[in-house]
Design a protein around this motif. Structure first.
Motif, short mmCIF file in Angstrom:
data_model
loop_
_atom_site.label_atom_id
_atom_site.label_comp_id
_atom_site.label_asym_id
_atom_site.label_seq_id
_atom_site.Cartn_x
_atom_site.Cartn_y
_atom_site.Cartn_z
N THR A 189 -18.00 -9.14 -32.10
CA THR A 189 -17.61 -9.16 -33.50
C THR A 189 -16.21 -9.67 -33.45
OG1 THR A 189 -17.32 -6.79 -33.36
CG2 THR A 189 -19.30 -7.45 -34.40
N PHE A 190 -15.44 -9.61 -32.29
CA PHE A 190 -13.92 -9.43 -31.95
C PHE A 190 -13.44 -8.58 -32.85
CE2 PHE A 190 -16.08 -13.59 -31.43
CZ PHE A 190 -15.69 -13.55 -30.04
N GLU A 191 -13.91 -7.42 -33.14
CA GLU A 191 -13.34 -6.40 -33.85
C GLU A 191 -13.31 -5.21 -32.95
OE1 GLU A 191 -11.63 -3.80 -36.42
OE2 GLU A 191 -11.95 -5.84 -36.98
N ASP A 192 -11.81 -4.73 -32.99
CA ASP A 192 -11.57 -3.53 -31.83
C ASP A 192 -11.70 -2.17 -32.68
OD1 ASP A 192 -11.06 -5.33 -29.97
OD2 ASP A 192 -9.08 -5.55 -30.43
N VAL A 193 -11.15 -2.19 -33.81
CA VAL A 193 -10.83 -0.82 -34.49
C VAL A 193 -12.28 -0.14 -34.68
CG1 VAL A 193 -10.04 0.58 -36.39
CG2 VAL A 193 -8.78 -1.52 -35.33
N VAL A 194 -13.29 -0.77 -35.29
CA VAL A 194 -14.49 -0.12 -35.92
C VAL A 194 -15.23 0.36 -34.54
CG1 VAL A 194 -16.52 -0.29 -37.23
CG2 VAL A 194 -14.27 -1.22 -38.25
N PRO A 195 -15.64 -0.40 -33.80
CA PRO A 195 -16.62 0.17 -32.81
C PRO A 195 -15.91 1.46 -31.92
CG PRO A 195 -15.89 -2.19 -32.30
CD PRO A 195 -15.27 -1.86 -33.87
N LEU A 196 -14.50 1.04 -31.58
CA LEU A 196 -14.19 2.05 -30.51
C LEU A 196 -13.84 3.30 -31.37
CD1 LEU A 196 -11.57 -0.54 -28.83
CD2 LEU A 196 -13.68 0.58 -27.94
N PHE A 197 -13.29 2.96 -32.55
CA PHE A 197 -13.06 4.50 -33.26
C PHE A 197 -14.14 5.27 -33.43
CE2 PHE A 197 -8.70 3.20 -33.79
CZ PHE A 197 -8.14 4.51 -33.88
N THR A 198 -15.35 4.39 -33.81
CA THR A 198 -16.91 5.06 -34.01
C THR A 198 -17.21 5.73 -32.76
OG1 THR A 198 -17.34 3.14 -35.44
CG2 THR A 198 -19.08 4.38 -34.69
N CYS A 199 -16.93 5.19 -31.62
CA CYS A 199 -17.43 5.61 -30.41
C CYS A 199 -16.53 7.11 -30.26
CB CYS A 199 -17.21 4.77 -29.27
SG CYS A 199 -18.42 3.43 -29.14
N ALA A 200 -15.34 7.06 -30.49
CA ALA A 200 -14.37 8.05 -30.24
C ALA A 200 -14.83 9.32 -31.16
CB ALA A 200 -12.84 7.74 -30.55
N ILE A 201 -15.08 9.06 -32.37
CA ILE A 201 -15.56 9.97 -33.36
C ILE A 201 -16.93 10.59 -33.19
CG2 ILE A 201 -16.14 10.32 -35.87
CD1 ILE A 201 -14.21 8.10 -36.45
N ILE A 202 -17.66 9.85 -32.44
CA ILE A 202 -19.21 10.27 -32.05
C ILE A 202 -18.78 11.38 -30.97
CG2 ILE A 202 -21.36 9.85 -31.05
CD1 ILE A 202 -21.48 7.31 -32.73
N TYR A 203 -17.94 10.87 -29.93
CA TYR A 203 -17.63 11.94 -28.72
C TYR A 203 -17.34 13.10 -29.40
CZ TYR A 203 -18.86 8.27 -24.93
OH TYR A 203 -19.48 7.75 -24.16
#
Length: 225
Positions: A189-203
């Motif tokens: 998706t060439f989108e950094d914020v949403v997927p990475l922050f989603t992973c961080a929040i889940i962790y």
């Protein structure tokens, strides 16, 4: 695992749903690897502790070497060596290799946790048990271990939480865990914020939940004192 990834990327009408399914698949892998590795590590930790506390040098030496090597090298290096060198000639999937690698890593730390818990029990307890006619093995089983459990279990819970976060390096061997799922979504998706922050929040949610359960468990142990 590759078949699961391919199916997730099959057009289903909404890119967002594909991402959710991929995150969900990665989350299940993360939790499965953490749980299985903890179980394997517990078995290895118990065996290593018994070897380290043995009176025979030929049992203590390999146990000490194992703990020293594992604790002295990064887990990602152990994972890569195990998958690409040790298991290279075997038909072992990435998830199984990850469970073995993290289990071996966790076993060294669990061994020290168990050893410290046993040594925290006053030496007079063993002497008193032996004076009553119990063998060393019986004294360890009936007197020492029940007291050591209260020191061991909270530390084992902390090891589980640490291991949960360490599994984020599974992507180094191509396994699709939670973090790797976020990286795949980011690359598509060439989108950094949403997927990475989603992973961080889940962790964060996972570690906070397990930490809360662990603190409640420790309170119950204190109440029984």
């Amino acid at each position: 695992m590759q078949a699961i990834i391919d199916s997730l990327f099959t057009p289903i009408g909404q890119d967002g749903m594909v991402g959710i399914l991929l995150i969900w698949s990665g989350l299940k892998v993360t939790l499965a690897v953490t749980l299985l590795a903890t179980l394997l590590g517990s078995v290895l930790g118990i065996c290593t502790t018994l070897m380290k506390m043995s009176s025979h040098w030929y049992l203590r030496w390999p146990a000490n070497l194992y703990v020293s090597v594992i604790r002295g090298t990064p887990v990602v290096v152990q994972l890569v060596i195990l998958y690409f060198i040790v298991l290279a000639s075997l038909d072992v999937d990435k998830i199984t290799a990850a469970v073995i690698a993290f289990g071996i890593n966790s076993g060294a730390y669990i061994s020290e946790i168990i050893r410290a818990g046993i040594q925290a029990v006053d030496k007079g307890q063993m002497e008193a048990a032996r004076s009553l006619g119990l063998s060393r093995g019986q004294a360890m089983k009936e007197v020492i271990l029940p007291q050591a459990v209260k020191n061991i279990l909270p530390a084992l819970g902390n090891e589980f939480i640490v291991l949960l976060k360490e599994t984020a390096v599974i992507g180094f061997i191509g396994g699709v865990d939670l973090m790797r799922a976020g990286e795949i979504i980011r690359s598509r998706t060439f989108e950094d914020v949403v997927p990475l922050f989603t992973c961080a929040i889940i962790y964060l949610m996972l570690t906070y939940s397990f930490t809360l359960m662990l603190s409640q468990f420790e309170k119950r142990l204190k109440q029984s004192d």
